[in-house]
Design a protein around this motif. Structure first.
Motif, PDB file in Angstrom:
ATOM      1  N   SER A   1      34.868 -13.589 -39.314  1.00 26.88           N
ATOM      2  CA  SER A   1      33.477 -13.714 -38.885  1.00 26.88           C
ATOM      3  C   SER A   1      32.729 -14.745 -39.719  1.00 26.88           C
ATOM      4  N   TRP A   2      32.996 -14.784 -41.001  1.00 21.31           N
ATOM      5  CA  TRP A   2      32.334 -15.726 -41.906  1.00 21.31           C
ATOM      6  C   TRP A   2      32.645 -17.167 -41.506  1.00 21.31           C
ATOM      7  N   ARG A   3      33.902 -17.443 -41.225  1.00 24.48           N
ATOM      8  CA  ARG A   3      34.285 -18.810 -40.871  1.00 24.48           C
ATOM      9  C   ARG A   3      33.880 -19.164 -39.442  1.00 24.48           C
ATOM     10  N   GLU A   4      33.934 -18.202 -38.534  1.00 27.95           N
ATOM     11  CA  GLU A   4      33.507 -18.459 -37.159  1.00 27.95           C
ATOM     12  C   GLU A   4      32.016 -18.791 -37.120  1.00 27.95           C
ATOM     13  N   THR A   5      31.194 -18.012 -37.826  1.00 25.32           N
ATOM     14  CA  THR A   5      29.758 -18.269 -37.854  1.00 25.32           C
ATOM     15  C   THR A   5      29.449 -19.568 -38.582  1.00 25.32           C
ATOM     16  N   SER A   6      30.229 -19.864 -39.599  1.00 26.51           N
ATOM     17  CA  SER A   6      30.058 -21.124 -40.320  1.00 26.51           C
ATOM     18  C   SER A   6      30.254 -22.320 -39.393  1.00 26.51           C
ATOM     19  N   MET A   7      31.292 -22.273 -38.557  1.00 31.19           N
ATOM     20  CA  MET A   7      31.521 -23.360 -37.607  1.00 31.19           C
ATOM     21  C   MET A   7      30.439 -23.386 -36.533  1.00 31.19           C
ATOM     22  N   PHE A   8      29.901 -22.225 -36.186  1.00 31.26           N
ATOM     23  CA  PHE A   8      28.804 -22.158 -35.225  1.00 31.26           C
ATOM     24  C   PHE A   8      27.585 -22.914 -35.755  1.00 31.26           C
ATOM     25  N   HIS A   9      27.279 -22.727 -37.027  1.00 26.94           N
ATOM     26  CA  HIS A   9      26.157 -23.439 -37.638  1.00 26.94           C
ATOM     27  C   HIS A   9      26.446 -24.926 -37.791  1.00 26.94           C
ATOM     28  N   LEU A  10      27.684 -25.266 -38.074  1.00 27.33           N
ATOM     29  CA  LEU A  10      28.039 -26.684 -38.188  1.00 27.33           C
ATOM     30  C   LEU A  10      27.924 -27.389 -36.843  1.00 27.33           C
ATOM     31  N   GLY A  11      28.413 -26.738 -35.796  1.00 31.90           N
ATOM     32  CA  GLY A  11      28.351 -27.338 -34.471  1.00 31.90           C
ATOM     33  C   GLY A  11      26.949 -27.421 -33.917  1.00 31.90           C
ATOM     34  N   GLY A  12      26.072 -26.503 -34.350  1.00 30.83           N
ATOM     35  CA  GLY A  12      24.705 -26.505 -33.855  1.00 30.83           C
ATOM     36  C   GLY A  12      23.732 -27.225 -34.762  1.00 30.83           C
TER      37      GLY A  12
END
Length: 398
Positions: free
Chosen positions: A94-105
């Motif tokens: 979850s930590w890495r998935e959300t991290s990529m979500f913030h990077l992509g957005g």
């Protein structure tokens, strides 16, 4: 139809703002294109989702290299945090998935490295981009100013902030892909809004019913009653034949050229957004140009050219922030295992293992370990097939 006026939207910078509020017609009046409004586009959400899930599913381990031997450093405090649970609210996935979500957005991902008084790492506290600002003090030193419910207002040293950045204009802060390519996302939002308004208004009529002769007041009433009865019958049974009086003519309408252009615009914008995030179109369910032969190759290209740069970005930032200089010199480092993405079919893995064992560079116990099987005594030896044995020198007859 797709002309828009762009301006920044402060509320769109906040991931905590519900998408339902930003997806209303209010943004259309101002033409604002923000990270949150762009996320209402299915192509954007799908692309960021692919990146996040791909990053989250990769095994992440703390490794240590000592005297040429590489082992998992399960005794290091960071091993459990990175591999299992970085903080009380998230798993490693979850930590890495959300991290990529913030990077992509938003182009930046922040995690506060919480340490004990002795300097030992205790947790990786995830932060939202809206909560963090990089500030320069009067003395010339940089500090991350954090404002949230848990920390209140705090200043965090760059040494204690895990900051993953997308491509940006400088070396300190990443820039949102949505901000970089605002016009492309605005086109998609405009086309999406056009379609919503079109279908909300009942859409374009699919047919025209015309009278072959002039109608008086009485016949017009009969016509409306007949049409209403026919439509009600059609609602009850989609296969019902539509019966009309003999003096009426039914003409079906084909899709107009401007609507066909609208569909082409939606397809083009979806492909364009996939290109911005460097995600193969078939991975966001766009299979128009996909074939069985090129999907496999595109999957490999996705790992090499999309995920690998992000993985190197994460590894280098984690290595220089999570570990002290002394620990790095002692051989500690983190490593993502790409086998999770490159894992082939059972037949492909069998052929790969057979070549490794036959050519003598892989033991049978190493194969068992890769397949999550326990080691077996006697299978650690490297073997070489008979046709690959070194040629023995010929005997010399005296």
């Amino acid at each position: 139809m797709f002309e828009m006026l762009f301006r920044s939207a402060p509320s769109g910078e906040n991931p905590a703002v519900p998408l339902s509020e930003l997806a209303s017609d209010s943004w259309l009046c101002t033409g604002a294109v923000s990270e949150n409004t762009a996320l209402t586009l299915s192509a954007v959400y799908a692309c960021i989702g692919v990146l996040g899930r791909s990053m989250g599913q990769l095994p992440l381990h703390v490794m240590r290299k000592v005297d040429g031997e590489v082992v998992r450093a399960t005794d290091h405090p960071a091993y459990y945090l990175l591999h299992d649970e970085p903080n009380q609210w998230q798993t490693s996935y979850s930590w890495r998935e959300t991290s990529m979500f913030h990077l992509g957005g938003w182009g930046n991902s922040y995690s506060y490295i919480k340490r004990s008084r002795k300097g030992e790492i205790r947790s990786l506290e995830f932060l939202k981009p809206i909560e963090v600002a990089l500030m320069k003090s009067n003395s010339g030193r940089y500090v991350y100013r954090v404002t949230n419910d848990e920390l209140g207002q705090a200043g965090i040293s760059p040494f204690d902030m895990l900051h993953i950045k997308a491509i940006g204009a400088d070396s300190k802060i990443g820039k949102s892909p949505i901000t970089q390519c605002r016009e492309s996302f605005a086109l998609g939002l405009a086309a999406q809004n056009y379609g919503n308004q079109f279908f909300a208004g009942g859409g374009r009529p699919t047919a025209i019913v015309s009278a072959k002769s002039a109608l008086n007041k009485d016949s017009w009433g009969i016509l409306k009653d007949a049409w209403k009865s026919a439509k009600n019958a059609l609602k009850r049974d989609d296969n019902t034949t539509l019966l009309l009086p003999t003096e009426l003519e039914y003409k079906s309408l084909t899709i107009p050229p401007e609507d066909a252009q609208f569909l082409d615009t939606r397809k083009f914008n979806r492909s364009e957004i996939a290109g911005i995030y460097n995600v193969p179109a078939h991975m966001i369910n766009d299979l128009e140009k996909a074939t069985f032969s090129n999907i496999s190759e595109q999957a490999i290209q996705f790992v090499r050219h999309t995920m690998t740069p992000w993985i190197v970005n994460y590894e280098q930032e984690i290595n220089r922030k999570v570990f002290t200089e002394a620990e790095r010199k002692a051989g500690y480092y983190v490593k993502f295992n790409l086998n999770g993405l490159l894992r082939g079919t059972a037949k492909e893995r069998a052929e790969f293992y057979t070549k490794g064992i036959r050519d003598g560079w892989m033991s049978r116990n190493e194969v068992r370990a890769l397949e999550e099987m326990n080691r077996v005594d006697g299978l650690d030896d490297f073997i070489l097939s008979a046709d690959l044995q070194p040629k023995q020198p010929e005997a010399v007859n005296e």
